[in-house]
Design an enzyme around this catalytic site. Structure first.
Site, PDB file in Angstrom:
ATOM      1  N   SER A  46      39.670  64.511  69.183  1.00  0.00           N
ATOM      2  CA  SER A  46      38.950  65.606  69.187  1.00  0.00           C
ATOM      3  C   SER A  46      37.403  64.783  68.890  1.00  0.00           C
ATOM      4  O   SER A  46      35.915  64.963  69.327  1.00  0.00           O
ATOM      5  CB  SER A  46      38.727  65.701  67.930  1.00  0.00           C
ATOM      6  OG  SER A  46      40.053  66.910  68.320  1.00  0.00           O
ATOM      7  N   GLU A  47      37.551  63.724  68.115  1.00  0.00           N
ATOM      8  CA  GLU A  47      35.666  62.917  67.850  1.00  0.00           C
ATOM      9  C   GLU A  47      36.130  61.322  67.935  1.00  0.00           C
ATOM     10  O   GLU A  47      37.027  60.756  67.348  1.00  0.00           O
ATOM     11  CB  GLU A  47      34.812  63.234  66.776  1.00  0.00           C
ATOM     12  CG  GLU A  47      33.909  64.435  67.671  1.00  0.00           C
ATOM     13  CD  GLU A  47      34.918  66.548  66.511  1.00  0.00           C
ATOM     14  OE1 GLU A  47      34.340  66.804  66.780  1.00  0.00           O
ATOM     15  OE2 GLU A  47      35.690  65.965  65.796  1.00  0.00           O
ATOM     16  N   THR A  48      35.282  60.628  67.624  1.00  0.00           N
ATOM     17  CA  THR A  48      35.274  58.665  67.277  1.00  0.00           C
ATOM     18  C   THR A  48      33.932  59.106  66.982  1.00  0.00           C
ATOM     19  O   THR A  48      32.475  59.310  67.171  1.00  0.00           O
ATOM     20  CB  THR A  48      35.150  57.985  68.662  1.00  0.00           C
ATOM     21  OG1 THR A  48      36.723  58.450  68.837  1.00  0.00           O
ATOM     22  CG2 THR A  48      35.517  56.917  68.294  1.00  0.00           C
ATOM     23  N   HIS A  77      35.379  66.627  60.401  1.00  0.00           N
ATOM     24  CA  HIS A  77      36.419  65.762  59.693  1.00  0.00           C
ATOM     25  C   HIS A  77      35.869  64.260  59.779  1.00  0.00           C
ATOM     26  O   HIS A  77      36.026  63.148  59.318  1.00  0.00           O
ATOM     27  CB  HIS A  77      37.406  65.202  60.309  1.00  0.00           C
ATOM     28  CG  HIS A  77      38.598  64.903  61.637  1.00  0.00           C
ATOM     29  ND1 HIS A  77      37.957  65.422  62.846  1.00  0.00           N
ATOM     30  CD2 HIS A  77      38.991  63.924  61.889  1.00  0.00           C
ATOM     31  CE1 HIS A  77      37.866  65.000  64.226  1.00  0.00           C
ATOM     32  NE2 HIS A  77      38.738  63.573  63.258  1.00  0.00           N
TER      33      HIS A  77
END
Length: 295
Positions: A46-48, A77
C-alpha cells in the site's frame, strides 16, 4: 552499486503477517524521486517510506511516502510504522518523535512492552478535520458493488473528509460491508466526475458492530484494490464521527482487513481543539524482514 537498507513490518497488529505490511528505507539519502517511486512499485505494498534528514534539526526525520503510483502527502500506517522503526533504532526522545511529511508535522508516541522494546505507536494527524463535497448513495453503491439501500444516510450522507489526505466516507449495513467489492469501471466513472479527477477516489466504508467499528477501504485507481488497515482514513473517520455529536472527545475501536485475511486493530481518538477537530490513530507493530536494495 550503493546499497540502501530497508526493513519490512506489519502495522496495526501484534502478529506477524497480520495488519498492513510496510517497507521502510531507513536512510534514503542518494535516492531520486524516480528511484523511490520505482522501489514502491516493486514492493507493491500500500505504501513504502523513505527516511531523510529533517529540514528542522529539532525534528526526528523527514519522511516521504509513496504508494504504487504516486507520492502521498500523509498516510497513517506508514507514519506509525516508520516511527516504530526509528524508535527501535534508538531515535526520538523518550518515545516521542516528530516526522516531517508534505502535509505537515506528524507527532508519534511510541508504546513499549514490558521488556522495554517498542511495540507500536500512536500518531497525531497533521491537520484538523475538513469536509468536502458529498457523493450520492447510488455512486457509493456502484463503486462497492452494492445496492443504494445498503448505504445508511441517517447520520451523514457519503462525504469527502480529510485530516491530511482525502477519502470519501460512507456508512453501510454490516452485511453489505462483508460482501462489498470494488467495481473498477464504476470507480473510473465516478472518479472522473470529481473535481480532483479519478486518481484520488478512495472509498472508506464502515459499519457499526456493537461497541466496535468495522471498516474497509478501496482505492483501485491508485493501485490499492483493498487496504488491510488505513490509519489516515480511520483517523479521519474518528474526527468525522465526533463532528456528528456534541461531545468534546471520543474514542473508537476499529477493525479492518478481516475479509482480506489480514486482521487489523486500530484505536482512533478525536477531540475538539481551538482550530477544529483533531484526531489520532494507533496500534501495534511487528518487524518481519531486513535487507538491502542495490541501485
Amino acid at each position: 552499486m550503493p546499497a540502501y537498507p530497508f526493513v519490512t513490518l506489519d502495522v496495526f497488529t501484534d502478529q506477524r503477517f497480520g495488519g498492513n505490511p510496510l517497507a521502510v528505507f531507513t536512510d534514503a539519502r542518494g535516492l531520486s524521486d524516480a528511484d523511490m517511486q520505482s522501489l514502491a512499485a516493486e514492493f507493491n505494498l500500500s505504501e513504502t517510506t523513505f527516511v531523510l534528514p529533517p529540514e528542522d534539526p529539532a525534528h526526528t526525520a523527514r519522511v516521504r511516502i509513496f504508494n504504487r503510483t504516486a507520492e502521498m502527502p500523509f498516510a497513517g500506517h506508514p507514519s506509525v510504522g516508520t516511527g516504530f522503526v526509528l524508535a527501535s533504532q534508538g531515535r526520538g526522545r523518550d518515545g516521542a518523535l516528530t516526522l516531517e511529511v508534505p502535509a505537515g508535522l506528524v507527532e508519534v508516541e511510541i508504546a513499549y512492552d514490558t521488556a522495554g522494546a517498542a511495540a507500536g505507536g500512536v500518531i497525531s494527524a497533521p491537520r484538523a478535520l475538513t469536509l468536502g463535497e458529498e457523493l450520492t448513495a447510488e455512486a457509493v453503491a456502484a463503486c462497492a458493488s452494492l445496492a443504494p439501500a445498503d448505504v445508511i444516510v441517517t447520520a451523514h450522507r457519503p462525504v469527502e473528509a480529510s485530516v491530511g489526505v482525502t477519502f470519501y466516507f460512507a456508512e453501510v449495513t454490516g452485511e453489505a460491508l462483508t460482501r462489498a467489492a470494488p467495481d473498477l469501471a464504476a470507480f473510473r466513472r465516478v472518479g472522473g466526475e470529481r473535481p480532483d479527477g479519478a486518481a484520488r477516489l478512495s472509498l472508506h466504508l464502515y459499519a457499526r458492530d456493537g461497541d466496535k467499528i468495522r471498516a474497509r477501504m478501496f482505492a483501485p485507481l491508485s493501485g490499492t484494490i483493498e487496504d488491510p488497515a488505513t490509519g489516515s482514513a480511520n483517523a479521519t473517520l474518528s474526527a468525522l464521527l465526533l463532528s456528528l455529536s456534541d461531545d468534546e472527545s471520543a474514542s473508537f475501536d476499529i477493525v479492518q482487513g478481516v475479509e482480506m485475511g489480514r486482521p487489523s486493530r486500530l484505536k482512533g481518538t478525536a477531540r475538539r481543539a481551538p482550530d477544529g477537530i483533531r484526531a489520532t490513530i494507533g496500534g501495534g507493530c511487528v518487524m518481519v524482514l531486513r535487507g538491502e536494495a542495490e541501485l
